[in-house]
Design a protein around this motif. Structure first.
Motif, PDB file in Angstrom:
ATOM      1  N   LYS A  51       0.811  -1.225   0.000  1.00 36.15           N
ATOM      2  CA  LYS A  51       0.000   0.000   0.000  1.00 36.15           C
ATOM      3  C   LYS A  51       0.839   1.269   0.000  1.00 36.15           C
ATOM      4  CE  LYS A  51      -3.779   2.324   2.417  1.00 36.15           C
ATOM      5  NZ  LYS A  51      -4.612   2.368   3.636  1.00 36.15           N
ATOM      6  N   TRP A  52       1.904   1.269   0.831  1.00 31.21           N
ATOM      7  CA  TRP A  52       2.673   2.487   1.038  1.00 31.21           C
ATOM      8  C   TRP A  52       4.065   2.446   0.435  1.00 31.21           C
ATOM      9  CZ3 TRP A  52       0.166   6.583   2.413  1.00 31.21           C
ATOM     10  CH2 TRP A  52      -1.004   6.469   3.154  1.00 31.21           C
ATOM     11  N   GLY A  53       4.700   1.265   0.470  1.00 29.80           N
ATOM     12  CA  GLY A  53       6.097   1.190   0.044  1.00 29.80           C
ATOM     13  C   GLY A  53       7.051   1.732   1.087  1.00 29.80           C
ATOM     14  N   PHE A  54       6.500   2.266   2.181  1.00 32.42           N
ATOM     15  CA  PHE A  54       7.286   2.864   3.269  1.00 32.42           C
ATOM     16  C   PHE A  54       6.660   2.483   4.591  1.00 32.42           C
ATOM     17  CE2 PHE A  54       9.952   5.790   0.914  1.00 32.42           C
ATOM     18  CZ  PHE A  54      10.893   6.226   1.846  1.00 32.42           C
ATOM     19  N   PHE A  55       7.473   2.111   5.585  1.00 29.00           N
ATOM     20  CA  PHE A  55       6.961   1.880   6.928  1.00 29.00           C
ATOM     21  C   PHE A  55       8.132   1.951   7.906  1.00 29.00           C
ATOM     22  CE2 PHE A  55       7.740  -2.109   4.736  1.00 29.00           C
ATOM     23  CZ  PHE A  55       8.432  -2.912   5.633  1.00 29.00           C
ATOM     24  N   GLN A  56       7.834   2.050   9.180  1.00 35.54           N
ATOM     25  CA  GLN A  56       8.870   2.039  10.208  1.00 35.54           C
ATOM     26  C   GLN A  56       8.738   0.764  11.030  1.00 35.54           C
ATOM     27  OE1 GLN A  56      10.433   5.621  11.842  1.00 35.54           O
ATOM     28  NE2 GLN A  56       8.589   6.783  11.371  1.00 35.54           N
ATOM     29  N   ILE A  57       9.888   0.253  11.504  1.00 36.60           N
ATOM     30  CA  ILE A  57       9.846  -0.920  12.381  1.00 36.60           C
ATOM     31  C   ILE A  57      10.511  -0.583  13.720  1.00 36.60           C
ATOM     32  CG2 ILE A  57       9.698  -2.643  10.533  1.00 36.60           C
ATOM     33  CD1 ILE A  57      12.715  -3.194  10.920  1.00 36.60           C
ATOM     34  N   VAL A  58       9.929  -1.116  14.794  1.00 39.17           N
ATOM     35  CA  VAL A  58      10.499  -0.966  16.137  1.00 39.17           C
ATOM     36  C   VAL A  58      10.691  -2.349  16.741  1.00 39.17           C
ATOM     37  CG1 VAL A  58       9.552   1.346  16.540  1.00 39.17           C
ATOM     38  CG2 VAL A  58       8.179  -0.669  17.113  1.00 39.17           C
ATOM     39  N   VAL A 110       7.907  11.863   7.351  1.00 41.19           N
ATOM     40  CA  VAL A 110       8.144  10.624   8.102  1.00 41.19           C
ATOM     41  C   VAL A 110       8.802  11.014   9.427  1.00 41.19           C
ATOM     42  CG1 VAL A 110       9.252   8.363   8.107  1.00 41.19           C
ATOM     43  CG2 VAL A 110       8.434   9.336   5.955  1.00 41.19           C
ATOM     44  N   PRO A 111       8.059  10.954  10.528  1.00 40.58           N
ATOM     45  CA  PRO A 111       8.587  11.475  11.790  1.00 40.58           C
ATOM     46  C   PRO A 111       9.698  10.605  12.365  1.00 40.58           C
ATOM     47  CG  PRO A 111       6.504  10.355  12.181  1.00 40.58           C
ATOM     48  CD  PRO A 111       6.711  10.360  10.688  1.00 40.58           C
ATOM     49  N   HIS A 112      10.564  11.241  13.140  1.00 44.98           N
ATOM     50  CA  HIS A 112      11.578  10.473  13.862  1.00 44.98           C
ATOM     51  C   HIS A 112      10.904   9.732  15.009  1.00 44.98           C
ATOM     52  CE1 HIS A 112      14.393  10.179  17.352  1.00 44.98           C
ATOM     53  NE2 HIS A 112      15.128   9.583  16.422  1.00 44.98           N
ATOM     54  N   VAL A 113      11.173   8.429  15.109  1.00 42.75           N
ATOM     55  CA  VAL A 113      10.690   7.608  16.218  1.00 42.75           C
ATOM     56  C   VAL A 113      11.927   6.989  16.860  1.00 42.75           C
ATOM     57  CG1 VAL A 113       9.329   5.574  16.875  1.00 42.75           C
ATOM     58  CG2 VAL A 113       8.490   7.101  15.065  1.00 42.75           C
ATOM     59  N   THR A 114      12.145   7.264  18.129  1.00 39.93           N
ATOM     60  CA  THR A 114      13.353   6.778  18.807  1.00 39.93           C
ATOM     61  C   THR A 114      13.488   5.262  18.668  1.00 39.93           C
ATOM     62  OG1 THR A 114      13.214   8.576  20.405  1.00 39.93           O
ATOM     63  CG2 THR A 114      14.589   6.696  21.004  1.00 39.93           C
ATOM     64  N   GLY A 115      14.648   4.831  18.173  1.00 45.29           N
ATOM     65  CA  GLY A 115      14.931   3.401  18.048  1.00 45.29           C
ATOM     66  C   GLY A 115      14.363   2.743  16.799  1.00 45.29           C
ATOM     67  N   ALA A 116      13.600   3.488  15.998  1.00 50.54           N
ATOM     68  CA  ALA A 116      12.967   2.900  14.805  1.00 50.54           C
ATOM     69  C   ALA A 116      13.926   2.903  13.617  1.00 50.54           C
ATOM     70  CB  ALA A 116      11.708   3.666  14.442  1.00 50.54           C
ATOM     71  N   LEU A 117      13.676   1.986  12.678  1.00 53.15           N
ATOM     72  CA  LEU A 117      14.311   2.001  11.361  1.00 53.15           C
ATOM     73  C   LEU A 117      13.221   2.210  10.330  1.00 53.15           C
ATOM     74  CD1 LEU A 117      16.742  -1.038  11.823  1.00 53.15           C
ATOM     75  CD2 LEU A 117      17.407   1.384  11.653  1.00 53.15           C
ATOM     76  N   VAL A 118      13.485   3.065   9.373  1.00 52.76           N
ATOM     77  CA  VAL A 118      12.532   3.316   8.290  1.00 52.76           C
ATOM     78  C   VAL A 118      12.852   2.358   7.143  1.00 52.76           C
ATOM     79  CG1 VAL A 118      11.610   5.036   6.689  1.00 52.76           C
ATOM     80  CG2 VAL A 118      12.429   5.763   8.946  1.00 52.76           C
ATOM     81  N   ILE A 119      11.832   1.666   6.661  1.00 54.88           N
ATOM     82  CA  ILE A 119      12.020   0.695   5.575  1.00 54.88           C
ATOM     83  C   ILE A 119      11.293   1.200   4.332  1.00 54.88           C
ATOM     84  CG2 ILE A 119      11.771  -1.718   4.879  1.00 54.88           C
ATOM     85  CD1 ILE A 119      13.349  -1.302   7.541  1.00 54.88           C
ATOM     86  N   ASN A 120      11.984   1.163   3.205  1.00 51.02           N
ATOM     87  CA  ASN A 120      11.243   1.432   1.965  1.00 51.02           C
ATOM     88  C   ASN A 120      11.597   0.418   0.880  1.00 51.02           C
ATOM     89  OD1 ASN A 120      13.630   3.580   1.886  1.00 51.02           O
ATOM     90  ND2 ASN A 120      13.071   3.221  -0.248  1.00 51.02           N
ATOM     91  N   ILE A 121      10.590   0.132   0.083  1.00 53.94           N
ATOM     92  CA  ILE A 121      10.738  -0.795  -1.043  1.00 53.94           C
ATOM     93  C   ILE A 121      11.475  -0.076  -2.163  1.00 53.94           C
ATOM     94  CG2 ILE A 121       9.464  -2.182  -2.739  1.00 53.94           C
ATOM     95  CD1 ILE A 121       9.196  -3.094   0.242  1.00 53.94           C
ATOM     96  N   GLY A 122      12.443  -0.768  -2.781  1.00 52.40           N
ATOM     97  CA  GLY A 122      13.168  -0.192  -3.908  1.00 52.40           C
ATOM     98  C   GLY A 122      12.629  -0.693  -5.240  1.00 52.40           C
ATOM     99  N   LEU A 133      18.252   4.809   8.832  1.00 49.40           N
ATOM    100  CA  LEU A 133      18.349   5.344  10.186  1.00 49.40           C
ATOM    101  C   LEU A 133      18.340   6.861  10.066  1.00 49.40           C
ATOM    102  CD1 LEU A 133      18.970   5.125  13.245  1.00 49.40           C
ATOM    103  CD2 LEU A 133      21.408   4.970  12.635  1.00 49.40           C
ATOM    104  N   GLN A 134      17.325   7.508  10.645  1.00 49.80           N
ATOM    105  CA  GLN A 134      17.298   8.970  10.566  1.00 49.80           C
ATOM    106  C   GLN A 134      17.425   9.580  11.961  1.00 49.80           C
ATOM    107  OE1 GLN A 134      13.857  10.956   9.030  1.00 49.80           O
ATOM    108  NE2 GLN A 134      12.362   9.655  10.021  1.00 49.80           N
ATOM    109  N   ASP A 135      17.946  10.819  12.010  1.00 48.58           N
ATOM    110  CA  ASP A 135      18.082  11.483  13.299  1.00 48.58           C
ATOM    111  C   ASP A 135      16.802  12.243  13.632  1.00 48.58           C
ATOM    112  OD1 ASP A 135      18.133  13.873  11.887  1.00 48.58           O
ATOM    113  OD2 ASP A 135      20.264  14.277  12.229  1.00 48.58           O
ATOM    114  N   ASP A 136      16.842  13.030  14.712  1.00 48.42           N
ATOM    115  CA  ASP A 136      15.619  13.692  15.170  1.00 48.42           C
ATOM    116  C   ASP A 136      15.413  15.075  14.560  1.00 48.42           C
ATOM    117  OD1 ASP A 136      17.610  15.077  16.428  1.00 48.42           O
ATOM    118  OD2 ASP A 136      16.918  14.714  18.477  1.00 48.42           O
ATOM    119  N   THR A 137      16.178  15.399  13.514  1.00 46.63           N
ATOM    120  CA  THR A 137      16.044  16.717  12.878  1.00 46.63           C
ATOM    121  C   THR A 137      14.779  16.820  12.043  1.00 46.63           C
ATOM    122  OG1 THR A 137      18.453  16.764  12.731  1.00 46.63           O
ATOM    123  CG2 THR A 137      17.266  18.424  11.467  1.00 46.63           C
ATOM    124  N   GLY A 138      14.354  15.701  11.451  1.00 45.33           N
ATOM    125  CA  GLY A 138      13.223  15.728  10.529  1.00 45.33           C
ATOM    126  C   GLY A 138      13.664  16.170   9.148  1.00 45.33           C
ATOM    127  N   GLY A 139      12.844  15.894   8.153  1.00 39.49           N
ATOM    128  CA  GLY A 139      13.185  16.342   6.804  1.00 39.49           C
ATOM    129  C   GLY A 139      12.942  15.325   5.711  1.00 39.49           C
TER     130      GLY A 139
END
Length: 358
Positions: A82-89, A262-274, A242-248
């Motif tokens: 559906k999205w091609g993007f999600f975060q995992i914790v 895509v907000p910063h979530v402490t400890g999360a990894l952002v996954i996207n389909i290539g 892995l993104q920091d808490d700056t946002g962007g």
């Protein structure tokens, strides 16, 4: 002595200083420049329009503490479709490893200019490490406000020998931990496609040439005029970010020309389909356009781990996907050809995938 670059410098002087002399955007900012030079000013139609933002909570956050739970597998596959993007914790990579890597990325870019320049393509001791700026400066009409250190992962011995000492141990520790995350994600995603087992051949077509990129976006006097990264989809199989808490980081939304932060979530990894997995799944999974902007007040780092096929691997729809008689949307292409095509032009949204369409 006058500074090497000032607000009155010509576009060619700026490009020479940043690209040809290898100073990068970091070197540009270190001159004390207070305005964005002309080679970085995006045309109006490529600037991020705040009136087109959709709510942040659209991007799923998935707890993967139990990878074997069918509900977790379904959540991953549904988000990929559906999205091609999600975060995992709760993915198993310790928070300390994530934080150490972000600190190490800052440490590299805080090195004196002459130290950083040792890793420019023309100076680098190995193809395993390369300091770059923008995206593809020779092909772009407008430069991107970003420097990055590309670390190609072949073996621990090669990484130990050639990766920069200031970030080597942290990068190595992260890569070793994130390889298991890669394996579990691909097992879940391919299961939905009917692949019962990932054999050596399939593994080579999915994961043989990973790249860790330490992306650095220095403070920008007018970030609304620039692109940290222009809109594009990744050419990888999957990307683990892995993104920091700056946002962007912004992802293409559901309505016309909309964008989701895509907000910063402490400890999360952002996954996207290539693109590779979009092609191999015959469009069951989608690679999604995304982009990034710099910050006015903070130096931003983001660290993608691009999971790529072997350079000579042939990619196309998987036999399991076409087993039911489904018509293939894509032809078979060599990944290195696809990769070269991607870098032969500036970022241009989703156009690269057309290269593989029948």
């Amino acid at each position: 002595m006058s500074p090497p670059i000032s607000s009155s410098s010509s576009a060619s002087d700026v490009i020479d200083f940043v690209v040809h002399k290898g100073n990068g955007v970091k070197g540009l900012v270190d001159t004390g420049l207070e305005t964005v030079p002309e080679p970085y000013i995006q045309p109006l139609e490529e600037r991020l329009d705040p009136t087109k933002f959709q709510p942040e909570n659209f991007i799923p956050i998935i707890d993967v503490s139990n990878w074997d739970d069918p509900k977790v597998v379904d959540s991953i596959c549904d988000a990929a479709s559906k999205w091609g993007f999600f975060q995992i914790v709760n993915h198993g990579v310790p928070l300390e490893v994530l934080e150490n890597l972000k600190s190490a990325a800052h440490s590299f870019f805080q090195l004196p200019s002459e130290e950083r320049k040792k890793y420019l393509k023309e100076n680098s001791p190995s193809e395993a490490v390369c300091l770059c700026t923008s995206f593809s400066p020779q092909a772009e009409k407008v430069l991107e406000w970003k420097d990055f250190l590309r670390l190609s992962w072949v073996s621990e011995d090669q990484a130990s020998a050639f990766w920069p000492p200031v970030c080597k141990e942290e990068a190595l520790e992260y890569v070793k931990k994130v390889e298991l995350v890669t394996k579990r994600l691909l097992e879940a995603l391919l299961k939905r496609l009917g692949v019962k087992e990932i054999d050596k051949t399939t593994e080579y077509k999915l994961t043989a040439s990973p790249i860790l990129s330490l992306n650095y976006y220095p403070c920008c006097p007018s970030p609304e005029l620039t692109a940290g990264v222009g809109r594009h989809s990744d050419v990888s199989t999957i990307t683990i970010l892995l993104q920091d808490d700056t946002g962007g980081l912004y992802v293409r939304g559901t309505s016309e020309d909309s964008w989701i932060h895509v907000p910063h979530v402490t400890g999360a990894l952002v996954i996207n389909i290539g693109d590779v997995l979009q092609i191999m799944s015959n469009d069951k999974y989608k690679s999604i356009e995304h982009r990034a902007i710099a910050s006015r007040s903070k130096n931003r780092v983001s660290i993608p781990f691009f999971v790529n096929p072997g350079s000579d691997a042939t990619i196309g729809p998987l036999p399991e996907v076409l087993a039911s008689g489904e018509t293939p949307i894509y032809k078979h292409v060599v990944f290195s050809d696809y990769f070269k095509h991607f870098f032969s032009k500036g970022h241009d949204g989703k156009k690269t995938v057309e290269f593989a369409k029948i």
